[in-house]
Design a protein around this motif. Structure first.
Motif, PDB file in Angstrom:
ATOM      1  N   ARG A   1       0.833  -1.203   0.000  1.00  0.00           N
ATOM      2  CA  ARG A   1       0.000   0.000   0.000  1.00  0.00           C
ATOM      3  C   ARG A   1       0.877   1.266   0.000  1.00  0.00           C
ATOM      4  O   ARG A   1       0.621   2.204  -0.747  1.00  0.00           O
ATOM      5  CB  ARG A   1      -0.944  -0.004   1.206  1.00  0.00           C
ATOM      6  N   ARG A   2       1.927   1.266   0.819  1.00  0.00           N
ATOM      7  CA  ARG A   2       2.808   2.451   0.867  1.00  0.00           C
ATOM      8  C   ARG A   2       3.464   2.703  -0.486  1.00  0.00           C
ATOM      9  O   ARG A   2       3.527   3.838  -0.962  1.00  0.00           O
ATOM     10  CB  ARG A   2       3.867   2.287   1.959  1.00  0.00           C
ATOM     11  N   ASP A   3       3.963   1.635  -1.130  1.00  0.00           N
ATOM     12  CA  ASP A   3       4.596   1.797  -2.444  1.00  0.00           C
ATOM     13  C   ASP A   3       3.590   2.302  -3.475  1.00  0.00           C
ATOM     14  O   ASP A   3       3.882   3.206  -4.260  1.00  0.00           O
ATOM     15  CB  ASP A   3       5.196   0.477  -2.926  1.00  0.00           C
ATOM     16  N   LEU A   4       2.404   1.717  -3.472  1.00  0.00           N
ATOM     17  CA  LEU A   4       1.392   2.109  -4.458  1.00  0.00           C
ATOM     18  C   LEU A   4       0.891   3.532  -4.203  1.00  0.00           C
ATOM     19  O   LEU A   4       0.602   4.265  -5.150  1.00  0.00           O
ATOM     20  CB  LEU A   4       0.244   1.099  -4.465  1.00  0.00           C
ATOM     21  N   GLU A   5       0.814   3.940  -2.948  1.00  0.00           N
ATOM     22  CA  GLU A   5       0.435   5.327  -2.637  1.00  0.00           C
ATOM     23  C   GLU A   5       1.476   6.296  -3.188  1.00  0.00           C
ATOM     24  O   GLU A   5       1.130   7.324  -3.761  1.00  0.00           O
ATOM     25  CB  GLU A   5       0.268   5.519  -1.131  1.00  0.00           C
ATOM     26  N   ARG A   6       2.746   5.960  -3.010  1.00  0.00           N
ATOM     27  CA  ARG A   6       3.811   6.821  -3.551  1.00  0.00           C
ATOM     28  C   ARG A   6       3.740   6.879  -5.068  1.00  0.00           C
ATOM     29  O   ARG A   6       3.882   7.949  -5.667  1.00  0.00           O
ATOM     30  CB  ARG A   6       5.187   6.324  -3.099  1.00  0.00           C
ATOM     31  N   ALA A   7       3.510   5.724  -5.704  1.00  0.00           N
ATOM     32  CA  ALA A   7       3.405   5.686  -7.168  1.00  0.00           C
ATOM     33  C   ALA A   7       2.191   6.486  -7.638  1.00  0.00           C
ATOM     34  O   ALA A   7       2.259   7.187  -8.651  1.00  0.00           O
ATOM     35  CB  ALA A   7       3.326   4.245  -7.664  1.00  0.00           C
ATOM     36  N   ALA A   8       1.098   6.391  -6.915  1.00  0.00           N
ATOM     37  CA  ALA A   8      -0.108   7.153  -7.275  1.00  0.00           C
ATOM     38  C   ALA A   8       0.168   8.649  -7.196  1.00  0.00           C
ATOM     39  O   ALA A   8      -0.260   9.414  -8.069  1.00  0.00           O
ATOM     40  CB  ALA A   8      -1.270   6.761  -6.363  1.00  0.00           C
ATOM     41  N   ARG A   9       0.907   9.073  -6.170  1.00  0.00           N
ATOM     42  CA  ARG A   9       1.259  10.503  -6.058  1.00  0.00           C
ATOM     43  C   ARG A   9       2.151  10.954  -7.210  1.00  0.00           C
ATOM     44  O   ARG A   9       2.158  12.122  -7.574  1.00  0.00           O
ATOM     45  CB  ARG A   9       1.933  10.783  -4.714  1.00  0.00           C
ATOM     46  N   LEU A  10       2.905  10.003  -7.785  1.00  0.00           N
ATOM     47  CA  LEU A  10       3.755  10.331  -8.936  1.00  0.00           C
ATOM     48  C   LEU A  10       2.982  10.288 -10.251  1.00  0.00           C
ATOM     49  O   LEU A  10       3.549  10.530 -11.309  1.00  0.00           O
ATOM     50  CB  LEU A  10       4.951   9.371  -8.999  1.00  0.00           C
ATOM     51  N   GLY A  11       1.696   9.932 -10.195  1.00  0.00           N
ATOM     52  CA  GLY A  11       0.863   9.999 -11.388  1.00  0.00           C
ATOM     53  C   GLY A  11       0.396   8.669 -11.945  1.00  0.00           C
ATOM     54  O   GLY A  11      -0.191   8.639 -13.019  1.00  0.00           O
ATOM     55  N   SER A  12       0.620   7.570 -11.243  1.00  0.00           N
ATOM     56  CA  SER A  12       0.244   6.266 -11.771  1.00  0.00           C
ATOM     57  C   SER A  12      -1.236   5.976 -11.528  1.00  0.00           C
ATOM     58  O   SER A  12      -1.654   5.728 -10.395  1.00  0.00           O
ATOM     59  CB  SER A  12       1.089   5.163 -11.134  1.00  0.00           C
ATOM     60  N   ALA A  13      -2.005   5.958 -12.607  1.00  0.00           N
ATOM     61  CA  ALA A  13      -3.416   5.601 -12.518  1.00  0.00           C
ATOM     62  C   ALA A  13      -3.556   4.126 -12.138  1.00  0.00           C
ATOM     63  O   ALA A  13      -4.480   3.752 -11.415  1.00  0.00           O
ATOM     64  CB  ALA A  13      -4.120   5.886 -13.845  1.00  0.00           C
ATOM     65  N   PHE A  14      -2.649   3.284 -12.611  1.00  0.00           N
ATOM     66  CA  PHE A  14      -2.668   1.862 -12.272  1.00  0.00           C
ATOM     67  C   PHE A  14      -2.512   1.693 -10.761  1.00  0.00           C
ATOM     68  O   PHE A  14      -3.221   0.892 -10.139  1.00  0.00           O
ATOM     69  CB  PHE A  14      -1.557   1.120 -13.010  1.00  0.00           C
ATOM     70  N   ALA A  15      -1.589   2.442 -10.158  1.00  0.00           N
ATOM     71  CA  ALA A  15      -1.388   2.351  -8.705  1.00  0.00           C
ATOM     72  C   ALA A  15      -2.652   2.779  -7.969  1.00  0.00           C
ATOM     73  O   ALA A  15      -3.023   2.156  -6.967  1.00  0.00           O
ATOM     74  CB  ALA A  15      -0.193   3.210  -8.284  1.00  0.00           C
ATOM     75  N   ARG A  16      -3.314   3.813  -8.458  1.00  0.00           N
ATOM     76  CA  ARG A  16      -4.570   4.243  -7.820  1.00  0.00           C
ATOM     77  C   ARG A  16      -5.608   3.133  -7.871  1.00  0.00           C
ATOM     78  O   ARG A  16      -6.305   2.867  -6.891  1.00  0.00           O
ATOM     79  CB  ARG A  16      -5.108   5.512  -8.485  1.00  0.00           C
ATOM     80  N   ARG A  17      -5.721   2.439  -9.001  1.00  0.00           N
ATOM     81  CA  ARG A  17      -6.680   1.330  -9.108  1.00  0.00           C
ATOM     82  C   ARG A  17      -6.302   0.184  -8.171  1.00  0.00           C
ATOM     83  O   ARG A  17      -7.167  -0.456  -7.570  1.00  0.00           O
ATOM     84  CB  ARG A  17      -6.778   0.842 -10.553  1.00  0.00           C
ATOM     85  N   GLN A  18      -5.014  -0.090  -8.036  1.00  0.00           N
ATOM     86  CA  GLN A  18      -4.578  -1.138  -7.127  1.00  0.00           C
ATOM     87  C   GLN A  18      -4.901  -0.783  -5.679  1.00  0.00           C
ATOM     88  O   GLN A  18      -5.264  -1.654  -4.884  1.00  0.00           O
ATOM     89  CB  GLN A  18      -3.070  -1.394  -7.275  1.00  0.00           C
ATOM     90  N   LEU A  19      -4.784   0.493  -5.340  1.00  0.00           N
ATOM     91  CA  LEU A  19      -5.114   0.929  -3.978  1.00  0.00           C
ATOM     92  C   LEU A  19      -6.588   0.700  -3.679  1.00  0.00           C
ATOM     93  O   LEU A  19      -6.950   0.323  -2.564  1.00  0.00           O
ATOM     94  CB  LEU A  19      -4.743   2.405  -3.783  1.00  0.00           C
ATOM     95  N   VAL A  20      -7.430   0.916  -4.671  1.00  0.00           N
ATOM     96  CA  VAL A  20      -8.859   0.651  -4.489  1.00  0.00           C
ATOM     97  C   VAL A  20      -9.062  -0.839  -4.196  1.00  0.00           C
ATOM     98  O   VAL A  20      -9.836  -1.208  -3.311  1.00  0.00           O
ATOM     99  CB  VAL A  20      -9.670   1.092  -5.729  1.00  0.00           C
ATOM    100  N   LEU A  21      -8.348  -1.699  -4.913  1.00  0.00           N
ATOM    101  CA  LEU A  21      -8.482  -3.137  -4.702  1.00  0.00           C
ATOM    102  C   LEU A  21      -7.981  -3.569  -3.321  1.00  0.00           C
ATOM    103  O   LEU A  21      -8.455  -4.559  -2.770  1.00  0.00           O
ATOM    104  CB  LEU A  21      -7.723  -3.913  -5.783  1.00  0.00           C
TER     105      LEU A  21
END
Length: 186
Positions: free
Chosen positions: A141-161
């Motif tokens: 979750r921490r890695d995906l949150e950081r990636a989402a802040r960098l602009g990754s839409a995929f990371a945002r979708r993974q966070l929802v999951l």
């Protein structure tokens, strides 16, 4: 000229499920900024490293993981302080089943990129996915949150999951829509 945000929106529209390259051109912008700040990489070495990485990507896409690993390693030997080749080699190592080596390369890519830019974003997504597969949900979750802040839409979708409430809501919504489409089923 389109901004990075414009390119990210277009990328999301045309490739909504891609985990990598969420923001096309981000590396080029960073390298332009780095040149203005006094880029530590000599242009001819940078061009050689990029060429080696492209050869590695082509080899990996054709299924020749050994050659891909060789090319990425050559690029790292040429410019050991450049994050991109570590990220690419991590992907090849993961494809070969070397998760420990992949995590080592991802850690290096994130450190070398100072957690900024496309290489960091892609490395954080990869590391987050590996950690998720390993059952290390909080770290993922921490890695995906950081990636989402960098602009990754995929990371945002993974966070929802990863959000159990969101998953439950999605399941209930799916059931409700199914009943609306087919009201005669129980």
């Amino acid at each position: 000229m389109a901004t990075a945000n414009d390119r990210a929106v277009l990328q999301t529209i045309f490739n909504p499920s891609t985990p990598f390259g969420d923001i096309p051109g981000l590396d080029e912008e960073e390298e332009e900024d780095a040149r203005e700040e006094g880029d530590p990489f000599a242009p001819e070495l940078l061009e050689q490293a990029r060429d080696l990485e492209l050869q590695g990507v082509s080899a990996a896409e054709s299924g020749d993981i050994s050659t891909a690993l060789e090319r990425f390693s050559e690029a790292i030997r040429l410019l050991p302080e450049r994050a991109s080749a570590y990220n690419n080699r991590a992907q090849a190592r993961r494809l070969r089943g070397d998760v420990t080596g992949a995590l080592r390369d991802l850690d290096a890519a994130i450190r070398l990129s100072r957690g900024r830019g496309r290489a960091a974003c892609q490395s954080l997504v990869q590391r987050g996915l590996i950690r998720r597969l390993q059952g290390r949900e909080d770290e993922a979750r921490r890695d995906l949150e950081r990636a989402a802040r960098l602009g990754s839409a995929f990371a945002r979708r993974q966070l929802v999951l990863l959000n159990p409430y969101s998953a439950l809501c999605n399941q209930m919504l799916g059931e409700m829509l199914g009943r609306l489409r087919n009201p005669e089923s129980p």
